[in-house]
Motif scaffolding. Structure first.
Motif, PDB file in Angstrom:
ATOM      1  N   LYS A 145      40.683  46.149  36.484  1.00 31.88           N
ATOM      2  CA  LYS A 145      39.356  46.006  35.899  1.00 31.88           C
ATOM      3  C   LYS A 145      38.458  45.176  36.838  1.00 31.88           C
ATOM      4  N   GLY A 146      38.993  44.069  37.293  1.00 38.59           N
ATOM      5  CA  GLY A 146      38.224  43.189  38.187  1.00 38.59           C
ATOM      6  C   GLY A 146      37.905  43.857  39.506  1.00 38.59           C
ATOM      7  N   ILE A 147      38.862  44.611  40.042  1.00 38.05           N
ATOM      8  CA  ILE A 147      38.648  45.274  41.338  1.00 38.05           C
ATOM      9  C   ILE A 147      37.610  46.384  41.188  1.00 38.05           C
ATOM     10  N   ASP A 204      35.220  46.601  38.941  1.00 33.20           N
ATOM     11  CA  ASP A 204      33.900  46.012  38.718  1.00 33.20           C
ATOM     12  C   ASP A 204      33.388  45.271  39.950  1.00 33.20           C
ATOM     13  N   GLY A 205      34.285  44.609  40.632  1.00 31.39           N
ATOM     14  CA  GLY A 205      33.846  43.646  41.634  1.00 31.39           C
ATOM     15  C   GLY A 205      33.748  44.145  43.057  1.00 31.39           C
ATOM     16  N   SER A 206      34.261  45.345  43.345  1.00 34.33           N
ATOM     17  CA  SER A 206      34.270  45.780  44.744  1.00 34.33           C
ATOM     18  C   SER A 206      32.883  46.216  45.209  1.00 34.33           C
ATOM     19  N   LEU A 207      32.710  46.115  46.514  1.00 32.15           N
ATOM     20  CA  LEU A 207      31.405  46.428  47.115  1.00 32.15           C
ATOM     21  C   LEU A 207      31.120  47.926  47.138  1.00 32.15           C
ATOM     22  N   ARG A 254      39.952  43.995  49.567  1.00 34.78           N
ATOM     23  CA  ARG A 254      40.849  43.552  50.637  1.00 34.78           C
ATOM     24  C   ARG A 254      42.056  42.789  50.104  1.00 34.78           C
ATOM     25  N   GLU A 255      41.808  41.825  49.224  1.00 36.09           N
ATOM     26  CA  GLU A 255      42.897  40.979  48.730  1.00 36.09           C
ATOM     27  C   GLU A 255      43.523  41.546  47.457  1.00 36.09           C
ATOM     28  N   GLY A 256      42.680  42.101  46.587  1.00 38.78           N
ATOM     29  CA  GLY A 256      43.169  42.555  45.285  1.00 38.78           C
ATOM     30  C   GLY A 256      44.089  43.751  45.386  1.00 38.78           C
ATOM     31  N   LYS A 314      35.982  44.107  54.020  1.00 37.01           N
ATOM     32  CA  LYS A 314      34.741  43.340  53.898  1.00 37.01           C
ATOM     33  C   LYS A 314      34.712  42.501  52.611  1.00 37.01           C
ATOM     34  N   CYS A 315      35.001  43.113  51.481  1.00 39.38           N
ATOM     35  CA  CYS A 315      34.881  42.341  50.240  1.00 39.38           C
ATOM     36  C   CYS A 315      36.257  41.949  49.703  1.00 39.38           C
ATOM     37  N   ILE A 316      36.268  40.840  48.999  1.00 37.93           N
ATOM     38  CA  ILE A 316      37.530  40.224  48.578  1.00 37.93           C
ATOM     39  C   ILE A 316      38.300  41.043  47.536  1.00 37.93           C
ATOM     40  N   PRO A 317      37.666  41.576  46.497  1.00 40.08           N
ATOM     41  CA  PRO A 317      38.475  42.303  45.492  1.00 40.08           C
ATOM     42  C   PRO A 317      39.283  43.446  46.099  1.00 40.08           C
TER      43      PRO A 317
END
Lengths: 237, 637
Positions: free
Chosen positions: B533-535, B537-540, B502-504, B497-500
């Protein structure tokens, strides 16, 4: 009314307003790809993340889904937020290298492609934001397309990628798609979308082809307006 | 069966159960949980059945769940009147006639029991029930007591109190061990506020991984406006190597049901759901039977125990998606939608299943509830450590001698689990690390063996309690390969569903594959850390939010292994195929030719009784040669 601070600015907003709207109303720009006014929000793209400070605790939230709260302090551009946004854009640049929308947004936010990510060749311009799926379900009401598979294999399309029997060719999905992934080709009396070709209806008055016949039949069915009353284009009504 | 509506009805059912647990004649009980069946318990059961019939014996043959000693299954217990309960491990159909001979003759000469149980503490009532009455028979003097076994010594069985003891299909045996007395107490003598207060006082924290205080969650759900509320049991255990909940659902299904009914009464819910994965067919079957039995006795349905309270439970079978263990994804799946999480800014205790207030707890959390109600929140809070009370069940797997389920008080040092209970590392190898919390957790290195195992200490160490998987690794485990394994698992289990996430996580996986294949680049570790760090923080949802943990923890504690892979292009543990080579030590090789025969690519050659050689070009690095060599002549570099 709720009082909060966004990027140091004191802001008052109606209860139930999302941070995204409250910020935008105050002239603070937050990038988004999947938040569209016509459909409910999924929080899928994660570009609109902001940091919320509540008491002594901070957390990253999606501003399109997080309602304003009394006394919170929101940061829309600090390092932690920008790190998420940069990662999301690097990932999208690698997933959808042909998307001009993503390339422009990345450029605007100063994000360059991450050389360690090998660009995909099979994902088109789709970021799986599901705006198309939502508009088809929530606005049009036919649910002709949906998501299938899981994870990075996930794709959007009609069931089993076969011709959809319920699609009315309205093109709402193509209209709402933020990256232009969904291809719709309209040539005079025909429209092609999702692999199906729809016959267009010519206006009884001016003769211009203005809508797929299936769409008019569907509108007639759900509104009760006789089909022949729908045979005139918007300009001639 | 007569409906149970008073405490006397319950006591009567319990008496019947006691007769079944402590029969007058001989009773043989086979551990028939999935772990037992996988080791051949069903064949042993059939052999016992045939032997008993052949000899026309009046023995009772019964089934039970798992005692947790999976390293020594199939387990068979023999109960004789006034004698200790004896447990026999690694039973086979061939040993069955001998076992029966021993019972008839009254000895333990041929097949030695693992241990004996003289008496049993019934944790829920605090009573002691005696198997052994009078003096211990002479021939059992050398059989150790269960409490003397290193595997059991430091365990405290609250959640697994009935597993491996009772027949999960026999509600009377459950009642005999104090079952449904907590429900009777709660419904007849306690207000919902008093129940919630007791659960808050107990300090019970959610056992599914999050560790949220259960009582507080109940309170929020109780206070949420709405007439229709739901309680949900999360039995979607999906971590690789974790099977605590399965064992409890299989071995003691009524404890789950009882916990849920009490919770529903406290919260004000009328309907409950158990979401259990379809890969757990025995758990589904035993739960189904238990629900039917509870319903037929009036313990589910209308006016339970005569109280103005109606409640029933449905089972919903999940299709096995890891992400469906996340509460909002689980509820979406229950509603018949795709199992995808949503942002939890609006809590499920207010807007959950079908937008109604819903209280979801994990299997283990629910099972603790009846004990808290009977013994009191204070009693429970004194077990464990202040902010992590009670016990935790772990599935101890990997490179460890005593593979199985263990239940320990919170705060126990890690080394006690690994060495005392687990019996250390097989083959004399060195203990390297342990992964707790499954793919969402992290690896804790051997240097931190004194770490107390509780929610907060594990979190501070960069791992987490998770649902209770504990995967032990020895010196031959490559930590980069381990991180790659878990990340690969998460790539296939991300809902997308969310980009971090699925893609990260997919891109992290690509980089880890490169490092393991000798294609790692300078700066990869720093890039992984930044992405992590980004994943996070950024995941749903929590799946993405915790996905980088295996990478971050292995970088934190085993950075030198990453550097070796990237800079020196070598795998210190000798695991990553692209970076290793097998060599034959000419001095040690006797030329026996066994390796050459076993090699699937026929890349080993040499004259008889002379040192052999490996053709590196044809070698696929499967390691079969090294395993087959009896002279330790083959090494991996």
């Amino acid at each position: 009314m709720v009082n909060l601070i966004i990027d140091g600015k004191k802001i008052t907003a109606n209860k139930d307003t999302m941070i995204l709207e409250a910020a935008r109303a105050a002239g603070i720009d937050i990038p988004t790809l999947c938040a569209h006014e016509s459909v409910s929000r999924s929080g899928a793209c994660r570009l609109c993340v902001v940091e919320v400070k509540k008491g002594n605790r901070t957390k990253i939230v999606t501003s399109c889904l997080y309602p304003v709260e009394e006394g919170i302090a929101v940061e829309t551009k600090n390092e932690r937020v920008l790190n998420v946004r940069r990662l999301v854009l690097e990932l999208l640049l690698a997933r959808n290298p042909k998307s001009e929308v993503i390339a422009d947004l990345a450029k605007k936010l100063g994000v360059a492609p991450q050389p360690r990510f090998i660009p995909d060749t099979d994902k088109g311009k789709c970021i799986l934001c599901r705006s198309c799926v939502r508009v088809c379900e929530e606005v049009v009401g036919v649910s002709a397309i949906g998501l299938s598979c899981r994870g990075s294999q996930k794709t959007v399309g009609p069931p089993y990628n076969e011709d959809s029997a319920v699609c009315i060719g309205c093109g709402a999905c193509a209209f709402i798609c933020p990256t232009g992934h969904i291809e719709m080709e309209t040539t005079e009396d025909k429209r092609k979308i999702w692999g199906r070709t729809f016959k267009m209806k010519a206006c009884d008055v001016c003769g211009r082809y203005f809508a797929p016949e299936d769409q008019l039949k569907y509108i007639s069915k759900i509104t009760g307006v006789p089909l022949k009353e729908l045979a005139i284009c918007m300009d001639c009504r | 069966m007569k409906k149970i509506s008073t405490i006397d009805d319950l006591k009567k059912a319990g008496e019947k159960g006691l007769k079944s647990l402590f029969p007058d004649g001989v009773k043989i009980v086979v551990g028939m949980a999935t772990s037992g069946i996988a080791s051949g318990a069903d064949k042993v059961y059939t052999a016992l059945d045939e032997e008993i019939k052949k000899r026309k014996l009046s023995y009772i043959l019964a089934k039970t769940g798992s005692m947790g000693m999976d390293f020594i299954e199939p387990l068979v217990d023999v109960i004789e009147k006034d004698k200790p309960r004896l447990s026999y491990g690694k039973m086979t159909p061939a040993k069955v006639p001998q076992l029966i001979d021993q019972i008839i003759k009254g000895n333990v000469d041929k097949i030695r029991p693992l241990y004996r149980i003289d008496e049993e503490d019934v944790i829920i009532t605090g009573e002691v029930k005696h198997y052994l009455v009078g003096a211990l028979p002479e021939y059992l003097k050398d059989v150790p007591k269960i409490s003397e076994l290193p595997f059991y010594k430091k365990q405290v069985k609250i959640v697994t109190r009935n597993c491996g003891i009772i027949d999960p299909e026999n509600i009377e045996e459950y009642i005999a061990r104090g079952g449904y007395f907590a429900l009777q107490k709660a419904l007849r003598t306690m207000s919902s506020d008093a129940i919630i207060e007791d659960v808050i006082k107990s300090g019970l924290r959610g056992r599914g991984g999050g560790g949220f205080p259960a009582g507080k969650k109940w309170q929020s759900c109780r206070n949420a406006p709405g007439d229709i509320k739901y309680v949900i049991c999360n039995g979607d255990e999906g971590d690789p190597g974790a099977y605590m909940d399965r064992s409890v659902m299989e071995g003691d299904p009524h404890s789950v049901i009882e916990g849920m009914i009490i919770g529903a009464y406290a919260i004000g819910a009328q309907e409950g759901f158990i979401y259990v994965r379809n890969e757990y067919p025995l758990a589904v079957a035993n739960l189904t039977k238990a629900i039917e039995e509870a319903r037929s006795l009036g313990l589910l349905g209308k006016n339970i125990f005569g109280a103005n309270f109606n409640f029933d439970i449905k089972i919903s079978k999940g299709a096995g998606a890891f992400v469906c263990g996340e509460s909002t994804a689980l509820m979406a799946s229950l509603e018949g939608k795709a199992g995808e999480p949503r942002a939890k800014y609006i809590h499920t205790v207010e807007h959950g299943l079908w937008d109604r207030p819903s209280n979801l707890n994990n299997v283990e959390t629910w099972v603790n509830v009846p004990v808290i109600i009977t013994r009191g929140g204070k009693w429970f809070s004194e077990i464990g450590v202040p902010h992590s009370t009670g016990t935790k069940v772990f599935s101890l797997v990997g490179k460890i001698n005593n593979i199985g389920l263990v239940e320990v008080p919170m705060g126990i040092p890690l080394k006690d689990i690994i060495y005392d209970i687990g019996g250390g590392i097989p083959g004399g190898k060195a203990f390297k690390a342990v992964q707790t919390g499954g793919p969402s957790g992290g690896a804790i290195p051997a240097a931190m063996m004194n770490l107390p195992v509780d929610f907060d200490s594990l979190w501070e160490a960069g791992s987490m309690m998770g649902s209770g998987g504990m995967i032990v690794m020895d010196e031959k485990t490559c930590m980069v390969d381990l991180a790659r394994y878990f990340i690969e698992f998460l790539v296939s289990e991300s809902c997308g569903k969310c980009i971090p996430c699925r893609e990260g996580v997919r891109r992290m996986n690509d980089i880890l594959h490169d490092i393991c294949a000798g294609k790692g680049k300078e700066g990869d570790v720093e890039l992984l850390e930044l992405m992590a760090k980004g994943i996070k923080d950024g995941s749903l949802c929590a799946l993405g939010g915790s996905a980088p943990n295996p990478v971050l923890s292995t970088i934190k504690y085993f950075r030198q292994e990453y550097d070796a892979h990237i800079q020196k292009k070598c795998c210190p543990a000798g695991v990553c195929r692209a970076l290793i080579r097998y060599e034959i030590n000419a001095k040690k090789c006797t030329g026996c030719g066994v390796c050459a025969k076993k090699c699937p690519t026929e890349c080993i050659s040499g004259e008889k009784k002379k040192a052999h050689k490996i053709n590196q070009k044809k070698c696929i690095k499967c390691g079969v040669c090294m395993e087959s060599c009896k002279f330790e002549a083959i090494t991996v570099e």
